[in-house]
Enzyme design. Sequence first.
Site, mmCIF file in Angstrom:
data_model
loop_
_atom_site.group_PDB
_atom_site.id
_atom_site.type_symbol
_atom_site.label_atom_id
_atom_site.label_comp_id
_atom_site.label_asym_id
_atom_site.label_seq_id
_atom_site.Cartn_x
_atom_site.Cartn_y
_atom_site.Cartn_z
ATOM 1 N N TYR A 487 0.714 -1.125 -0.002
ATOM 2 C CA TYR A 487 0.009 0.004 -0.034
ATOM 3 C C TYR A 487 0.820 1.240 -0.018
ATOM 4 O O TYR A 487 0.848 1.764 -1.011
ATOM 5 C CB TYR A 487 -0.890 -0.019 1.294
ATOM 6 C CG TYR A 487 -2.006 1.327 1.139
ATOM 7 C CD1 TYR A 487 -3.134 1.111 0.398
ATOM 8 C CD2 TYR A 487 -1.692 2.341 1.917
ATOM 9 C CE1 TYR A 487 -3.878 2.176 0.426
ATOM 10 C CE2 TYR A 487 -2.459 3.290 2.162
ATOM 11 C CZ TYR A 487 -3.722 3.357 1.131
ATOM 12 O OH TYR A 487 -4.704 4.481 1.145
ATOM 13 N N SER A 567 -6.557 0.926 -4.322
ATOM 14 C CA SER A 567 -6.569 2.466 -4.028
ATOM 15 C C SER A 567 -5.272 3.017 -4.451
ATOM 16 O O SER A 567 -4.739 3.211 -5.433
ATOM 17 C CB SER A 567 -7.204 2.622 -2.757
ATOM 18 O OG SER A 567 -7.418 3.984 -2.491
ATOM 19 N N ASP A 651 -17.770 3.384 -7.263
ATOM 20 C CA ASP A 651 -16.653 3.751 -6.471
ATOM 21 C C ASP A 651 -16.751 5.452 -6.528
ATOM 22 O O ASP A 651 -16.319 6.018 -7.731
ATOM 23 C CB ASP A 651 -15.388 3.181 -6.960
ATOM 24 C CG ASP A 651 -14.433 3.494 -5.910
ATOM 25 O OD1 ASP A 651 -14.272 4.493 -5.358
ATOM 26 O OD2 ASP A 651 -13.123 2.989 -6.325
ATOM 27 N N HIS A 686 -15.887 1.406 -3.517
ATOM 28 C CA HIS A 686 -14.385 1.138 -3.174
ATOM 29 C C HIS A 686 -13.904 0.172 -2.720
ATOM 30 O O HIS A 686 -12.810 -0.246 -2.577
ATOM 31 C CB HIS A 686 -13.911 2.618 -2.381
ATOM 32 C CG HIS A 686 -12.613 2.722 -2.372
ATOM 33 N ND1 HIS A 686 -11.781 3.174 -3.741
ATOM 34 C CD2 HIS A 686 -11.635 2.968 -1.684
ATOM 35 C CE1 HIS A 686 -10.413 3.495 -3.530
ATOM 36 N NE2 HIS A 686 -10.249 3.155 -2.160
#
Length: 714
Positions: A487, A567, A651, A686
């Site tokens: 991430y 994301s 999203d 999302h």
Amino acid sequence: MNKTSLAALMDKTSMAAIAATMLASGTVAAQNISYPPTAKENVTDEYFGVKVEDPYRWLEDDTSAQTASWVEAQNSVTQAYLQRLPMREKILKRLKETANYEKIGMPFKRAGKWYVYRNNGLQNQSVLYQMDAPDAPADKWRVWLDPNTLSKDGTVALKNISFSNNGKYMAYVISRNGSDWEEIYVKDMATGNVLDDHIVWAKFTSATWLGDGFYYSAYDAPEEGREISSKNEVQKIYYHRIGTPQSSDEVFFHNPTQPLRFYSVEVNKEETVMLLSEAGMDNGNNLYVRDLRRKDSQFIQMCADPRYTYGSVEVEGNDIFILTNADAPKYRLMRASLKRPGYKDWQEIVPEGDGVLQDVTFADDMMVLDYSKDNCSHLYTYTLDGKRKDEISLPGIGTARFGGQKGEKEMFLSFMSYTTPNSIYSYVPESNSCKLMYAPKLNFNTQDYTTEMVFYTSKDGTQAPLFITYRKGMKLNGRNPLLLYGYGGFNVTYPPTFLSSMIPFMERGGIYVHAVLRGGGEYGEQWHVSGTKMQKQNVFDDFISAAEYLISHKYTSPDYLAIKGGSNGGLLVGACMTQRPDLFRVCLPAVGVMDMLRYHKFTIGWNWAPDYGTSEDSKEMFEYLLNYSPLHTLKPGVAYPATLVTTADHDDRVVPAHSFKFAARLQECQAGKSPVLIRIDTNAGHGGGKPLAKHLEEQADVLSFTLWNMGIKK
């Protein structure tokens, strides 16, 4: 703006014919895929004298018929490919088996009753139960709120709940189809009935009670048809009184001079202190306080450096306990007074330590502090004046969370790891011991798997941990399928988590690896900042270095290496696959931020500017973003890895246009034989609150796509 005719390029009949041909022939080889043609526009933007083409700008219009046709055509080709993968149905069947175990959360007490979340195994959403005691037998539990009854397909998710301080009401916040837009409903605690009160167009909020009403944060209703993509500006705090329509709610606070900020309030249980948080202008927030005991009191600003985070954890009389990273990158606990609330008068209760102080829980007459060291939990008990007493012994290296309340004797903790599902313990402070209350029964043996924690070295010499999980006895010969996840952003940490969805992958010889990257919060604010703005390349270098470590130590090789992230992690995958397409066999960017020049123009994208910077900030910032923006760094004639882009039609955090444009450009540029597909989920967002059934279907697609493109057929 010159537009090419889109209708001619989006013929649904031809798309269906392509899919039918693929199904009939039984082939899924990339060279036989005919990608849906994507029209181009003559669109050019100019940044500091530099012209940048954006030929797929039309895909940003999520309400147009042309975009809908493109989505249908892309999904048709993608589903035809995925449905022909021979192991997909077996993987889906196994995913349902490994997910089908009872999941129970920590019990908590509100308004004289006990509550717990439970999922019986394959329920789309967990159910909230009411109990008379924390150890009441399950047959005595009462269903208090079942989100599965709020929609036929499980697409209504329960976001949070809050109980009025007088014990009369419970507010609950829901979202539909994965959207960030939220609605608030109210239950009568005495009857269990849902009242007529109903709030819409709320966002990033909970219900903060004061008397027989609550505060909530919301935006003005968006333009019809633009609910998913329109920019969110001027968040307002309203007060809603029970029994009245939303139209009569009073605006309690808003700041139209600063439209790109977030505002929220919280009130302590005794309803004597109100705190107002202002965020969105940097990495942290400002904090204001108001004494509710004084009728005409006004907010007083407590701190004024929004580079840092200030979060209240408890109020005791005139004292406010605050967890902050101001002058303490790894956080410390401080105490402010209503009499002198300014930061200069705060007192340090627990100083910054070696680990990152993540949370503070007041329980009975003590505090429990939750530290993260090398991304793993350590819990310590403290006296209220900040003296450390004991470390709570945990079952192993993993993630623990503590539960308790000020003045209440009952205390609990949860624990999980990569090989241990979430288990619940009661805590006895007198003996500093834990007693197991609940451990789920599984239909597979977690003892067959092991997790190693090793440290890799990044390009500039920085070291960070890798968590490597695989089946015991595996030979590390460089031919192991490996899924590397990361991430690296927004001060977010991803601690060890049990993932039943990885069992089918590891049963087929797969290795699951989580890489700790700069930009996250694993080592404090300095670690976070070192992966932001014009240091963002550090995050990509970390991930690439982690991959190279795994290859050099024979865990895998480029032919068996997949990378995955969602994301900001989708941005990570997109940037790394454009910078090092030779290093990976499969790339899985999910709901990614792919257009770094325009991300801030949609919904709440502007709030990511403290981490990313924007193309409007300066010529240097624009050039830096352009240099790594996944959409803009794809080049024709390059053989890119097999890629499955995933996104969803609802999203409204990272709008699907990011993925649409990236997929269209990738299909245009792909010079290799590997497939580059996009999977666009419907009635989903999302990722938060996604129904379990949808999650398992997506995982089956992702895992089967990954294994097939590594040459693993069963």
